[in-house]
Write an enzyme that holds these catalytic residues in place. Structure first.
Site, short mmCIF file in Angstrom:
data_model
loop_
_atom_site.label_atom_id
_atom_site.label_comp_id
_atom_site.label_asym_id
_atom_site.label_seq_id
_atom_site.Cartn_x
_atom_site.Cartn_y
_atom_site.Cartn_z
N TYR A 119 -20.01 -6.23 -64.53
CA TYR A 119 -19.02 -5.36 -65.15
C TYR A 119 -19.74 -4.14 -65.71
O TYR A 119 -20.82 -4.25 -66.30
CB TYR A 119 -18.32 -6.10 -66.30
CG TYR A 119 -17.35 -5.24 -67.07
CD1 TYR A 119 -16.01 -5.18 -66.72
CD2 TYR A 119 -17.78 -4.47 -68.16
CE1 TYR A 119 -15.12 -4.38 -67.42
CE2 TYR A 119 -16.90 -3.67 -68.86
CZ TYR A 119 -15.57 -3.63 -68.49
OH TYR A 119 -14.70 -2.83 -69.18
N GLU A 207 -14.21 2.39 -65.43
CA GLU A 207 -14.51 0.96 -65.45
C GLU A 207 -14.75 0.47 -64.02
O GLU A 207 -13.91 0.71 -63.14
CB GLU A 207 -13.33 0.20 -66.07
CG GLU A 207 -13.58 -1.28 -66.20
CD GLU A 207 -12.37 -2.00 -66.80
OE1 GLU A 207 -12.49 -2.58 -67.89
OE2 GLU A 207 -11.30 -1.96 -66.16
#
Ligand code: GDP
Ligand code: MN
Length: 403
Positions: A119, A207
């Protein structure tokens, strides 16, 4: 403003971030041609991905009963068949709400052999007034859940905005992901590119979830962005003509688009009491006080500092298109705003829309006497409030059926 995954990846690629070979498609023919090209490039699989402004697509469910908004195919025919089950259908995910979103675009991507999922995100940390890069080895999952259960697995690096991301910081993040050798260097370049995208595009959020280590057909491992989300700061959009063109009105609430045409700041909420207010702060306070007296606001609506009669009429029409609205509270504090302009607008709007639900009006400030006179002489059946609390209580009572 939000953009689609495929658009986010186009921006990222401009800043040197590695993304898979992929082609957007808006019809079955386009999906067929895109899948053909990707198989022809040597890929053993293609991934068919629904493009909606919401995450959780992989685990999403179509209202048709078809499971999954992200699917892998081994042939052109299979990719086209999957595309047919997604295009034009409504996908419900954890982020869409029960209504879901209709899929109008697909992304056909080369199927990667995933070795690891990470992530990575860049956002603004308002508390310290600096950009923040967050990275985690727990990729592909819900990051809120990682933050709750294993906060130690989220690595944070704050960036000095005066100098931007430094090479040692990019390396620290690559190291935190446990990468070595070529992958370490590739990840450091990747992080730098993602930060640059965030900065140069005036994004509020970039993101990448998952950022993956993938194995190419020749066995070589590389890092690529398999998913990407970018949210942009609307106040800076005027500097980015290319990004403005990425706006997809299909993804925005129709009433909010209508409101933006009249320069009204409208956000639909779930309650039954519509509010029409001037100034964002007063609008928030109005929503709070409705809630305080046991009601629930149907919207946030800021008509701005100098609304015209036309804007007030447009605001009423927009409010009334929401079938859940059972009453309206107009709360105006006239500073720049002339209360009589608002009153004239209210009278015109009530007549034009044949309003038949309770309307409570509280006017205060600039030219209020004339405004109240206009309302009183209009012959309309409306309730006036003397203060914010009084008006809020009256509208809550009226909506509950005991005025
Ligand atoms: P999201 O569910 O909306 O976040 O959509 P993603 O683009 O993140 O896709 C969901 C999941 O599908 C990812 O976490 C991956 O595990 C998987 N996925 C996405 N692209 C590929 C791919 O190219 N190959 C494989 N095998 N899996 C993929
Ligand atoms: Mn994802």
């Amino acid at each position: 403003m939000n953009i689609h995954e495929y658009q986010a990846k186009q921006l990222l690629a401009q800043y040197g971030v590695a993304v898979p070979l992929e082609i957007p498609a808006r019809s079955l023919d386009e999906a067929r041609s895109a899948a053909g090209k990707i198989f022809a490039s040597g890929s053993a699989k293609v991934v068919v991905k629904s493009q909606i402004h919401a995450g959780g697509r992989g685990k999403g469910l179509f209202t048709s009963g078809f499971q999954g908004g992200v699917k892998v195919a081994s042939s052109v025919e299979e990719a086209v068949s999957l595309a047919g089950k997604m295009l034009g259908n409504v996908l419900v995910t954890k982020q869409t709400g029960a209504d879901g979103r209709r899929v109008q675009t697909l992304l056909i991507a080369e199927g990667a052999k995933i070795k690891k999922e990470f992530y990575l995100a860049v956002l603004l940390d308002r508390a310290v007034g600096r950009p923040l890069v967050m990275a985690s080895t727990e990729g592909g999952m819900d990051i809120e859940e990682v933050a709750r259960k294993t906060p130690g697995k989220i690595f944070k690096e704050w960036i000095d905005p005066a100098v931007g991301i430094q090479p040692f910081q990019a390396r620290k993040i690559a190291a935190a992901l446990g990468l070595k050798g070529d992958l370490f260097n590739a990840a450091a370049r990747f992080v730098t590119g993602v930060f640059k995208t965030w900065w140069e595009c005036d994004a509020s959020l970039v993101e990448i979830n998952p950022l993956c280590v993938v194995e190419a057909p020749d066995g070589r491992e590389t890092v690529v962005a398999l998913d990407a989300k970018i949210s942009l700061d609307d106040n800076a959009l005027y500097r980015h003509k290319d990004i403005q063109e990425m706006r997809d009105l299909n993804e925005e609430a129709p009433l909010e688009i209508e409101a933006s045409k009249f320069n009204l700041n409208y956000i639909k909420l779930d309650g039954s009491i519509a509010c029409l207010v001037n100034g964002a702060g007063l609008a928030m306070a109005t929503m709070d006080i409705i809630q305080h007296f046991g009601g629930s606001p149907a919207n946030f609506l800021d008509v701005g500092g100098g609304a015209s009669k036309e804007q007030v009429t447009a605001a009423f029409k927009i409010i009334l298109q929401d079938p859940h609205v059972k009453g309206i509270l107009v709360n105006i504090f006239g500073g720049i705003m002339d209360c009589n302009v608002i009153a004239t607008g209210i009278v015109a709007a009530v007549k034009e829309t044949h309003l038949n639900i309770p309307l409570v009006v509280r006017l205060e400030g600039n030219n209020v006497v004339a405004g109240k006179k206009t309302l009183a002489e209009s012959g309309l059946k409306l309730i006036t409030g003397d203060s914010m609390a009084d008006a809020a209580q009256k509208v809550v009572r009226a909506v509950a059926g005991n005025p």
